[in-house]
Design a protein around this motif. Structure first.
Motif: not given
Length: 127
Positions: A53-63, A84-89, A95-102
Protein backbone atom coordinates in the motif's frame (compact mmCIF):
# COMPACT_ATOMS: atom_id res chain seq x y z
CA UNK A 1 15.94 -32.71 8.37
CA UNK A 2 15.61 -31.07 4.95
CA UNK A 3 15.34 -27.31 4.48
CA UNK A 4 11.73 -27.66 3.36
CA UNK A 5 10.85 -29.62 6.49
CA UNK A 6 12.59 -27.01 8.67
CA UNK A 7 10.71 -24.21 6.94
CA UNK A 8 7.38 -25.99 7.34
CA UNK A 9 8.10 -26.64 11.03
CA UNK A 10 9.03 -22.97 11.48
CA UNK A 11 5.79 -21.85 9.80
CA UNK A 12 3.74 -24.27 11.90
CA UNK A 13 5.09 -22.87 15.17
CA UNK A 14 5.01 -19.31 13.87
CA UNK A 15 1.29 -19.56 13.06
CA UNK A 16 0.57 -21.48 16.26
CA UNK A 17 2.11 -18.70 18.36
CA UNK A 18 0.71 -15.88 16.20
CA UNK A 19 -2.83 -17.23 16.38
CA UNK A 20 -2.74 -17.96 20.13
CA UNK A 21 -0.29 -15.89 22.18
CA UNK A 22 -0.08 -13.13 19.52
CA UNK A 23 -3.77 -13.17 18.58
CA UNK A 24 -4.38 -9.47 19.30
CA UNK A 25 -2.14 -8.20 16.49
CA UNK A 26 -3.03 -11.12 14.20
CA UNK A 27 -6.75 -10.31 14.54
CA UNK A 28 -6.06 -6.68 13.62
CA UNK A 29 -3.95 -7.90 10.69
CA UNK A 30 -6.72 -10.21 9.47
CA UNK A 31 -9.19 -7.33 9.47
CA UNK A 32 -6.68 -5.19 7.53
CA UNK A 33 -6.16 -7.97 4.95
CA UNK A 34 -9.94 -8.43 4.53
CA UNK A 35 -10.36 -4.68 3.98
CA UNK A 36 -7.47 -4.50 1.48
CA UNK A 37 -8.24 -7.74 -0.41
CA UNK A 38 -11.07 -6.33 -2.62
CA UNK A 39 -8.62 -3.68 -3.87
CA UNK A 40 -6.09 -6.28 -5.02
CA UNK A 41 -3.51 -5.17 -2.45
CA UNK A 42 -3.04 -8.52 -0.68
CA UNK A 43 -0.29 -10.88 -1.81
CA UNK A 44 1.12 -14.19 -0.61
CA UNK A 45 4.79 -15.01 -0.37
CA UNK A 46 7.14 -17.04 1.83
CA UNK A 47 4.21 -18.56 3.66
CA UNK A 48 2.72 -15.19 4.63
CA UNK A 49 -0.06 -12.90 3.51
CA UNK A 50 0.99 -9.29 3.15
CA UNK A 51 -0.34 -6.12 1.55
CA UNK A 52 1.40 -3.49 -0.55
CA UNK A 53 0.00 0.00 0.00
CA UNK A 54 1.27 3.47 -0.90
CA UNK A 55 4.84 4.65 -1.43
CA UNK A 56 7.75 5.93 0.64
CA UNK A 57 6.58 5.10 4.14
CA UNK A 58 8.11 1.73 5.17
CA UNK A 59 6.00 -0.98 6.71
CA UNK A 60 3.72 -2.15 9.48
CA UNK A 61 3.59 -5.53 11.22
CA UNK A 62 0.20 -6.91 12.23
CA UNK A 63 0.73 -10.32 13.81
CA UNK A 64 1.15 -12.97 11.17
CA UNK A 65 0.44 -10.36 8.46
CA UNK A 66 2.33 -7.26 7.40
CA UNK A 67 1.86 -4.21 5.19
CA UNK A 68 4.67 -2.56 3.24
CA UNK A 69 4.90 0.27 0.71
CA UNK A 70 5.29 -0.35 -3.03
CA UNK A 71 8.93 0.67 -3.25
CA UNK A 72 9.79 -1.44 -0.17
CA UNK A 73 8.61 -4.82 -1.42
CA UNK A 74 11.95 -5.46 -3.14
CA UNK A 75 14.00 -4.23 -0.18
CA UNK A 76 14.89 -7.39 1.76
CA UNK A 77 15.82 -5.35 4.84
CA UNK A 78 12.33 -3.88 5.21
CA UNK A 79 10.62 -7.19 4.48
CA UNK A 80 12.88 -8.90 7.04
CA UNK A 81 12.34 -6.10 9.55
CA UNK A 82 8.54 -6.08 9.32
CA UNK A 83 7.80 -9.57 8.09
CA UNK A 84 10.12 -11.48 10.39
CA UNK A 85 11.62 -9.18 13.04
CA UNK A 86 8.47 -7.66 14.48
CA UNK A 87 6.54 -10.86 13.82
CA UNK A 88 8.93 -12.78 16.05
CA UNK A 89 8.59 -10.08 18.69
CA UNK A 90 4.81 -10.57 18.51
CA UNK A 91 5.24 -14.33 18.99
CA UNK A 92 7.47 -13.77 22.02
CA UNK A 93 5.70 -10.83 23.66
CA UNK A 94 2.12 -11.74 22.72
CA UNK A 95 -0.40 -9.35 24.33
CA UNK A 96 2.42 -7.06 25.48
CA UNK A 97 3.64 -6.43 21.91
CA UNK A 98 1.33 -3.48 21.14
CA UNK A 99 2.48 -1.65 24.27
CA UNK A 100 6.16 -2.63 24.33
CA UNK A 101 6.97 -2.46 20.59
CA UNK A 102 4.15 -1.34 18.25
CA UNK A 103 2.99 1.88 19.92
CA UNK A 104 6.52 3.14 20.78
CA UNK A 105 7.71 2.30 17.24
CA UNK A 106 4.77 4.09 15.60
CA UNK A 107 5.26 7.09 17.91
CA UNK A 108 8.95 7.29 17.02
CA UNK A 109 8.09 7.10 13.32
CA UNK A 110 5.49 9.88 13.57
CA UNK A 111 7.83 12.15 15.57
CA UNK A 112 10.63 11.58 13.04
CA UNK A 113 8.25 12.39 10.17
CA UNK A 114 7.12 15.60 11.84
CA UNK A 115 10.67 16.61 12.72
CA UNK A 116 12.42 15.69 9.47
CA UNK A 117 9.71 15.19 6.84
CA UNK A 118 11.05 13.18 3.93
CA UNK A 119 14.68 13.68 4.96
CA UNK A 120 15.22 10.06 6.05
CA UNK A 121 18.99 10.49 6.38
CA UNK A 122 18.43 12.63 9.46
CA UNK A 123 15.39 10.71 10.68
CA UNK A 124 17.32 7.42 10.86
CA UNK A 125 19.55 8.90 13.55
CA UNK A 126 16.85 10.81 15.39
CA UNK A 127 16.55 8.34 18.28
Amino acid sequence: MSNIAKRNLYLFFFYLLSLTWGIIMSAIGLVAMLVLAPFGKVKFGRGRFYAVVGKNWGGLELGCFYIICENCQLDRRIVAHEGFGHSMQNCILGPLFPFVVAIPSATRYLIACLAFGSNWTSAKFFF
